[in-house]
Structures are given as C-alpha cells and as structure tokens.
Design an enzyme around this catalytic site. Structure first.
Site, short mmCIF file in Angstrom:
data_model
loop_
_atom_site.label_atom_id
_atom_site.label_comp_id
_atom_site.label_asym_id
_atom_site.label_seq_id
_atom_site.Cartn_x
_atom_site.Cartn_y
_atom_site.Cartn_z
CG ASP A 112 -1.76 1.22 1.38
OD1 ASP A 112 -2.44 1.55 0.40
OD2 ASP A 112 -1.76 1.87 2.45
CB SER A 113 0.22 4.82 -0.46
OG SER A 113 -0.82 4.95 0.49
CB CYS A 144 -3.33 0.45 -2.31
SG CYS A 144 -3.38 2.19 -2.77
CD GLU A 163 0.62 6.32 6.23
OE1 GLU A 163 1.79 6.16 6.58
OE2 GLU A 163 -0.12 5.37 5.87
CB CYS A 200 -9.29 4.79 0.91
SG CYS A 200 -7.59 5.11 1.46
CG HIS A 214 -4.60 4.86 4.63
ND1 HIS A 214 -4.16 4.46 3.40
CD2 HIS A 214 -3.48 5.22 5.34
CE1 HIS A 214 -2.83 4.57 3.36
NE2 HIS A 214 -2.40 5.03 4.52
#
Ligand code: DGL
Length: 252
Positions: free
Chosen positions: A6-7, A69, A147, A179, A181
């Site tokens: 994932d990012s 992602c 994050e 998403c 996240h």
C-alpha cells in the site's frame, strides 16, 4: 509467501483480515510511505511504484501479491497482471453490497480522488446507479491522520466529519470505505454516522478472495505455526506502520 503493499499503513487493514483466515502463511508487507499519499499522484507514477514494489516483494520470496490499496488497484493492477506471471489480488469497491442492502436508496462512497476517477470504480458504479443514488466524497485528510497514528479523538472527528457529513446529509444509509486507510477510522465514522448507517469495509471479502485463489493455486500452508509471521518493510520511516501492525497483532 504473501506480499502485500500500500502507499503506507492502509493495507494493514487487509493484512488484519488475511491473518484471521490465513494464519499460517508468511507475509511481507511493504509500506510505500516515502511516496504517500498515492491518491493525488498520476496513474503513470503509481504504475512505476507498483512495478518497483512488486520487484522487491518477489525478491523477498512472495508467490502472490495483494495490492492492498484501492488507488493502486485502479492505476496499476492491469499492468502488473500483464507484465508478471504471478497472481495479483486487488481491492474491489464495495458498491454492490451497499447498493443491494440500502433502504434509503442512497449510498455514500469515501475514497481517494484516484480511485473515484478509475475505470474499475466507474464501471461498478454504472451497474448500480439506476437503482440507487451514489454520493461520493474524497476522505480529505483521512490518510494523513492514519499515517500519523491518529485514529480517534477530537482532531480525527473534525477531519472525518467534514467529508462524511455531506454524504449523511444526502441521505446515505450505507458508507463504503473505498480506501484501505479508512477502516482504521471506523470507530469515528460509525460514531458520527449513527446506528442507522452501516459502514462497509471490503477487506474481509478481499481476504476471502485471497484464500480462494491460494486454494486454487495449491499454495496454502496446511501445517505450521499459526502465530503471525509478518515482515514489515517501508520505503520511508517504518515507525507508523510498525505501531499499527503491533496494535493489530496484539488485538487479534
Ligand atoms: N490506502 C490507499 C487506498 O486504498 C491509498 C491512499 C493514498 O495513499 O492516497 O486508496
């Protein structure tokens, strides 16, 4: 070995579900957080990152790759499938279960700008928009919160409310988390949305699909230790993903 990327830390919401049903596998998780967020990057840039991360995961011994992602699935999975012989599991926007179960006839989708522009999402949306109204919002600032490890509290509530409230105001009774996240903000999302609204996270379905594909491929480990075996690698500071991974491992 299962490679997941994932990012940043978002794909850990998919790893969490995979660990529940595939506890004996070895995992290598790559957080591409030096390039986070992916949401505003061009598809070409994300494809380049997809190739670089895939090469790395394969070099670590991964047999199968989970693109955990939505943004990278939209931008890169078709290219990766065309260029590598390995199986790639991607994210599905959970529009179908939301559309089929909505009672108000309005569903809300929260995702990144890249996902909302992607052809996969647009095709899925096209299948259901005659039956339900589909309201969309970018979860502005959600990725950055996760994050930073801020999963609840007044700051998270303020950021989440700004993108979620317009969907609720339009009458949405299903909120699709588009998403990876966003499931980490689920408590805040549910508190703001209230009990009449159902929040839908596609991660359990993606984990089941991973299990099915691994069964077909004959690469499931039948024996071995069911305690989690996860190697975490990051292109930036591994700290944030490490904390979230520890939280997952301690609550599983
Ligand atoms: N977690 C990602 C997704 O599912 C990417 C978020 C981002 O980096 O913008 O879309």
């Amino acid at each position: 070995m299962i490679g997941i990327f994932d990012s940043g830390s978002g794909g850990l919401s998919v790893l969490r579900e995979a660990l529940k049903i595939l506890p004996r596998e070895k995992y290598v998780y790559f957080a591409d957080n030096a390039f986070c967020p992916y949401g505003e990057k061009t598809p070409g840039f994300i494809r380049e990152r997809g190739r670089a991360v895939t090469d790395f995961l394969l070099s670590q011994g991964a047999d199968i790759i989970v693109v955990a992602c939505n943004t990278a699935t939209a931008a890169a999975i078709a290219t990766l499938r065309a260029e590598y012989p390995n199986k790639f599991i991607g994210m599905e926007p959970a529009v179908k279960p939301a559309a089929l179960s909505s009672e108000t006839g309005v569903i809300g989708v929260l995702a990144t700008a890249g996902t909302l522009k992607g052809s996969k999402y647009l095709t899925t949306k096209g299948l259901y928009e005659d039956d339900v109204r589909i309201a969309e919002r970018v979860g502005k600032g959600f990725v950055e919160l996760v994050e930073r490890g801020i999963l609840d509290g007044p700051e998270a509530e303020e950021v989440v409310r700004e993108s979620l409230q317009p969907l609720l105001d339009e009458g949405a009774d299903r909120i699709v988390l588009g998403c990876t996240h966003y499931p980490f903000l689920r408590d805040v999302i549910e508190r703001i949305a209230g009990p009449a609204v159902q929040v839908i996270d596609p991660a359990p379905a993606v984990a089941r699909h991973l299990l099915d594909v691994m069964t077909e491929e004959g690469i499931i480990r039948e024996d071995g230790d069911p305690s989690p075996d996860v190697t975490l690698v990051a292109s930036g500071d591994p700290g944030p993903s490490r904390s979230l991974l520890d939280m997952i491992l301690n609550t599983n």
